[in-house]
Design a protein around this motif. Sequence first.
Motif, PDB file in Angstrom:
ATOM      1  N   ILE A 162     -92.424 -87.249-105.434  1.00 52.94           N
ATOM      2  CA  ILE A 162     -93.138 -88.543-105.581  1.00 52.94           C
ATOM      3  C   ILE A 162     -94.023 -88.523-106.872  1.00 52.94           C
ATOM      4  O   ILE A 162     -94.228 -89.172-107.524  1.00 52.94           O
ATOM      5  N   GLY A 163     -94.510 -87.160-107.205  1.00 49.36           N
ATOM      6  CA  GLY A 163     -95.469 -86.847-108.029  1.00 49.36           C
ATOM      7  C   GLY A 163     -94.709 -86.989-109.578  1.00 49.36           C
ATOM      8  O   GLY A 163     -95.308 -87.706-110.338  1.00 49.36           O
ATOM      9  N   LYS A 164     -93.272 -86.681-109.558  1.00 48.90           N
ATOM     10  CA  LYS A 164     -92.618 -87.011-110.628  1.00 48.90           C
ATOM     11  C   LYS A 164     -92.470 -88.326-111.100  1.00 48.90           C
ATOM     12  O   LYS A 164     -92.574 -88.840-112.175  1.00 48.90           O
ATOM     13  N   ASP A 165     -92.221 -89.070-109.992  1.00 46.38           N
ATOM     14  CA  ASP A 165     -92.159 -90.816-110.215  1.00 46.38           C
ATOM     15  C   ASP A 165     -93.542 -91.017-110.791  1.00 46.38           C
ATOM     16  O   ASP A 165     -93.394 -92.284-111.424  1.00 46.38           O
ATOM     17  N   ASP A 180    -104.749 -77.531 -92.364  1.00 49.72           N
ATOM     18  CA  ASP A 180    -105.551 -78.058 -91.372  1.00 49.72           C
ATOM     19  C   ASP A 180    -106.742 -76.991 -91.156  1.00 49.72           C
ATOM     20  O   ASP A 180    -105.976 -75.816 -90.894  1.00 49.72           O
ATOM     21  N   ILE A 181    -107.857 -77.109 -91.088  1.00 52.86           N
ATOM     22  CA  ILE A 181    -108.651 -75.678 -91.267  1.00 52.86           C
ATOM     23  C   ILE A 181    -109.034 -75.304 -89.769  1.00 52.86           C
ATOM     24  O   ILE A 181    -109.646 -74.195 -89.698  1.00 52.86           O
ATOM     25  N   PHE A 182    -108.637 -76.070 -88.829  1.00 50.18           N
ATOM     26  CA  PHE A 182    -108.467 -75.438 -87.438  1.00 50.18           C
ATOM     27  C   PHE A 182    -107.280 -75.013 -87.077  1.00 50.18           C
ATOM     28  O   PHE A 182    -106.962 -74.395 -85.838  1.00 50.18           O
ATOM     29  N   SER A 183    -106.265 -74.872 -88.051  1.00 52.52           N
ATOM     30  CA  SER A 183    -105.066 -74.122 -87.444  1.00 52.52           C
ATOM     31  C   SER A 183    -105.444 -72.413 -87.284  1.00 52.52           C
ATOM     32  O   SER A 183    -105.987 -71.808 -87.961  1.00 52.52           O
ATOM     33  N   GLU A 184    -104.493 -72.276 -86.423  1.00 51.59           N
ATOM     34  CA  GLU A 184    -104.794 -70.625 -85.888  1.00 51.59           C
ATOM     35  C   GLU A 184    -104.237 -69.711 -86.902  1.00 51.59           C
ATOM     36  O   GLU A 184    -104.393 -68.541 -87.011  1.00 51.59           O
ATOM     37  N   ASP A 185    -103.153 -70.392 -87.662  1.00 53.07           N
ATOM     38  CA  ASP A 185    -102.635 -69.437 -88.625  1.00 53.07           C
ATOM     39  C   ASP A 185    -102.687 -69.925 -90.134  1.00 53.07           C
ATOM     40  O   ASP A 185    -101.828 -69.943 -90.991  1.00 53.07           O
ATOM     41  N   LYS A 186    -103.914 -70.509 -90.487  1.00 53.64           N
ATOM     42  CA  LYS A 186    -104.431 -71.036 -91.651  1.00 53.64           C
ATOM     43  C   LYS A 186    -103.950 -70.201 -92.795  1.00 53.64           C
ATOM     44  O   LYS A 186    -103.301 -70.631 -93.931  1.00 53.64           O
ATOM     45  N   SER A 187    -104.534 -68.997 -92.740  1.00 53.63           N
ATOM     46  CA  SER A 187    -104.209 -68.226 -93.944  1.00 53.63           C
ATOM     47  C   SER A 187    -102.709 -67.827 -94.123  1.00 53.63           C
ATOM     48  O   SER A 187    -102.392 -67.712 -95.478  1.00 53.63           O
ATOM     49  N   GLN A 188    -102.022 -67.635 -93.162  1.00 51.45           N
ATOM     50  CA  GLN A 188    -100.351 -67.481 -93.022  1.00 51.45           C
ATOM     51  C   GLN A 188     -99.854 -68.659 -93.825  1.00 51.45           C
ATOM     52  O   GLN A 188     -98.943 -68.538 -94.928  1.00 51.45           O
ATOM     53  N   SER A 189    -100.293 -69.832 -93.657  1.00 55.56           N
ATOM     54  CA  SER A 189     -99.847 -71.171 -94.062  1.00 55.56           C
ATOM     55  C   SER A 189    -100.138 -71.551 -95.666  1.00 55.56           C
ATOM     56  O   SER A 189     -99.394 -71.499 -96.567  1.00 55.56           O
ATOM     57  N   GLU A 190    -101.480 -70.867 -96.103  1.00 59.81           N
ATOM     58  CA  GLU A 190    -101.857 -70.728 -97.490  1.00 59.81           C
ATOM     59  C   GLU A 190    -101.047 -69.837 -98.264  1.00 59.81           C
ATOM     60  O   GLU A 190    -100.736 -70.171 -99.414  1.00 59.81           O
ATOM     61  N   GLU A 191    -100.355 -68.843 -97.552  1.00 68.05           N
ATOM     62  CA  GLU A 191     -99.948 -67.847 -98.311  1.00 68.05           C
ATOM     63  C   GLU A 191     -98.196 -68.417 -98.883  1.00 68.05           C
ATOM     64  O   GLU A 191     -97.811 -68.381 -99.917  1.00 68.05           O
ATOM     65  N   ILE A 192     -97.833 -69.187 -97.809  1.00 69.40           N
ATOM     66  CA  ILE A 192     -96.358 -69.722 -97.968  1.00 69.40           C
ATOM     67  C   ILE A 192     -96.724 -70.972 -98.794  1.00 69.40           C
ATOM     68  O   ILE A 192     -95.982 -70.869 -99.846  1.00 69.40           O
ATOM     69  N   LEU A 193     -97.820 -71.687 -98.820  1.00 71.46           N
ATOM     70  CA  LEU A 193     -97.971 -72.838 -99.581  1.00 71.46           C
ATOM     71  C   LEU A 193     -98.214 -72.296-101.088  1.00 71.46           C
ATOM     72  O   LEU A 193     -97.449 -72.993-102.058  1.00 71.46           O
ATOM     73  N   LYS A 194     -98.704 -71.267-101.080  1.00 72.39           N
ATOM     74  CA  LYS A 194     -99.100 -70.856-102.611  1.00 72.39           C
ATOM     75  C   LYS A 194     -97.805 -70.676-103.167  1.00 72.39           C
ATOM     76  O   LYS A 194     -97.552 -71.054-104.379  1.00 72.39           O
ATOM     77  N   GLU A 195     -96.648 -69.836-102.674  1.00 79.25           N
ATOM     78  CA  GLU A 195     -95.483 -69.630-103.167  1.00 79.25           C
ATOM     79  C   GLU A 195     -94.816 -70.688-103.485  1.00 79.25           C
ATOM     80  O   GLU A 195     -94.140 -70.963-104.482  1.00 79.25           O
ATOM     81  N   GLU A 196     -94.704 -71.801-102.504  1.00 77.15           N
ATOM     82  CA  GLU A 196     -93.946 -72.876-102.736  1.00 77.15           C
ATOM     83  C   GLU A 196     -94.450 -73.921-103.832  1.00 77.15           C
ATOM     84  O   GLU A 196     -93.680 -74.331-104.825  1.00 77.15           O
ATOM     85  N   LEU A 197     -95.655 -73.798-103.987  1.00 82.76           N
ATOM     86  CA  LEU A 197     -96.444 -74.639-104.926  1.00 82.76           C
ATOM     87  C   LEU A 197     -96.118 -73.935-106.549  1.00 82.76           C
ATOM     88  O   LEU A 197     -95.726 -74.711-107.455  1.00 82.76           O
ATOM     89  N   LEU A 198     -95.991 -72.784-106.450  1.00 77.69           N
ATOM     90  CA  LEU A 198     -95.718 -72.122-107.808  1.00 77.69           C
ATOM     91  C   LEU A 198     -94.101 -72.226-108.032  1.00 77.69           C
ATOM     92  O   LEU A 198     -93.904 -72.648-109.439  1.00 77.69           O
ATOM     93  N   LYS A 199     -93.382 -72.374-107.140  1.00 83.19           N
ATOM     94  CA  LYS A 199     -92.138 -72.603-107.525  1.00 83.19           C
ATOM     95  C   LYS A 199     -91.754 -73.898-108.018  1.00 83.19           C
ATOM     96  O   LYS A 199     -91.299 -74.171-108.937  1.00 83.19           O
ATOM     97  N   GLN A 200     -92.554 -74.974-107.492  1.00 81.62           N
ATOM     98  CA  GLN A 200     -92.380 -76.231-107.848  1.00 81.62           C
ATOM     99  C   GLN A 200     -93.113 -76.240-109.406  1.00 81.62           C
ATOM    100  O   GLN A 200     -92.434 -77.225-110.187  1.00 81.62           O
ATOM    101  N   LEU A 201     -93.999 -75.732-109.468  1.00 82.40           N
ATOM    102  CA  LEU A 201     -94.885 -75.947-110.852  1.00 82.40           C
ATOM    103  C   LEU A 201     -93.989 -75.395-111.810  1.00 82.40           C
ATOM    104  O   LEU A 201     -94.128 -75.764-112.994  1.00 82.40           O
ATOM    105  N   ASN A 202     -93.239 -74.053-111.631  1.00 80.75           N
ATOM    106  CA  ASN A 202     -92.559 -73.519-112.634  1.00 80.75           C
ATOM    107  C   ASN A 202     -91.272 -74.468-112.936  1.00 80.75           C
ATOM    108  O   ASN A 202     -90.851 -74.052-114.045  1.00 80.75           O
ATOM    109  N   GLU A 203     -90.970 -75.324-112.195  1.00 79.12           N
ATOM    110  CA  GLU A 203     -89.854 -76.118-112.585  1.00 79.12           C
ATOM    111  C   GLU A 203     -90.354 -77.382-113.279  1.00 79.12           C
ATOM    112  O   GLU A 203     -89.461 -78.008-114.005  1.00 79.12           O
ATOM    113  N   LEU A 204     -91.532 -77.619-113.471  1.00 82.48           N
ATOM    114  CA  LEU A 204     -92.115 -78.813-114.147  1.00 82.48           C
ATOM    115  C   LEU A 204     -91.616 -78.564-115.930  1.00 82.48           C
ATOM    116  O   LEU A 204     -92.204 -77.366-116.146  1.00 82.48           O
ATOM    117  N   ALA A 205     -91.476 -79.710-116.520  1.00 80.67           N
ATOM    118  CA  ALA A 205     -91.389 -79.722-118.023  1.00 80.67           C
ATOM    119  C   ALA A 205     -92.688 -79.758-118.868  1.00 80.67           C
ATOM    120  O   ALA A 205     -93.661 -80.041-118.221  1.00 80.67           O
TER     121      ALA A 205
END
Length: 297
Positions: A162-165, A180-205
């Motif tokens: 949607i961001g590309k649109d 969610d700050i109340f997630s029991e595995d918040k830090s693990q979610s953030e590690e996964i999120l970081k890698e997925e964000l970098l993948k998408q950012l690296n594909e931007l022109a």
Amino acid sequence: MQEKHLERIRNGKGFIAALDQSGGSTPKALKNYGIAEDAYDNEDKMFDLVHDMRTRIITSPAFNSERILGAILFEQTMDRHIEGKYTADYLAEEKEIVPFLKVDKGLADEADGVQLMKPITDLDELLQRANERNIFGTKMRSVIKQANAQGIQKIVKQQFDIGKDILAAGLVPIIEPEVDIFSEDKSQSEEILKEELLKQLNELADGQDVMLKLSIPTVANLYKEIVDHPRVIRIVALSGGYPLVEANEKLKENEGIIASFSRALTQNLNVNQSDESFNQTLDDAVETIYDASVNKK
């Protein structure tokens, strides 16, 4: 004007105010402001009251460009007026504050540990109106509840698709996959999120530059690599339910990230305050959020 706004958002000192409570969250925002649900009997009256609240905030002398870079608006706020001007024009012309627009339509039911955005069926028309109203950028929120790699991958892909649109329409997207700050595995979610964000950012022109709005990470400076990414204009942080003092302390630990607080900004404001008390309360909140955005530990 867009280039001027871009320079301000990319390099300015301050934070972005989030004034974008939508239909679902407006009753809670009004209740926190001291207006109970029995004060209005239909949606039109409810939105009139919340626009009065936002107008009081935006026109306050405490809400100024010395400390506030931008403000995120709800769609109805964009279409309404403050002192005879469309809200975005008032912000830009009278306050020198950059206007953004919330474009998402709320959250889908949880699946794979996340809540994707509901379909934005009128996105093209909404982006056209945003350009007509002199909006600079947009914001759209989805939520990560669990450290589910498949779900997080879906949420990030949806945000960037949607961001590309939005980029194609000439606007700057704020991509917001909230953890969610109340997630029991918040830090693990953030590690996964970081890698997925970098993948998408690296594909931007080149030229497809975006902003990100992220929960303040459990591990300080986790997102430093993203802060420094050439496709990232700025990372802003949501308060996510942290009280103002706690949110500010956590934000100070993260280099290069500024605030984009909503509840933490307005939590102590009340409809029954005198103008003097209201302005002072808002000024105190603005000053502490500004300090946390520009002064790091």
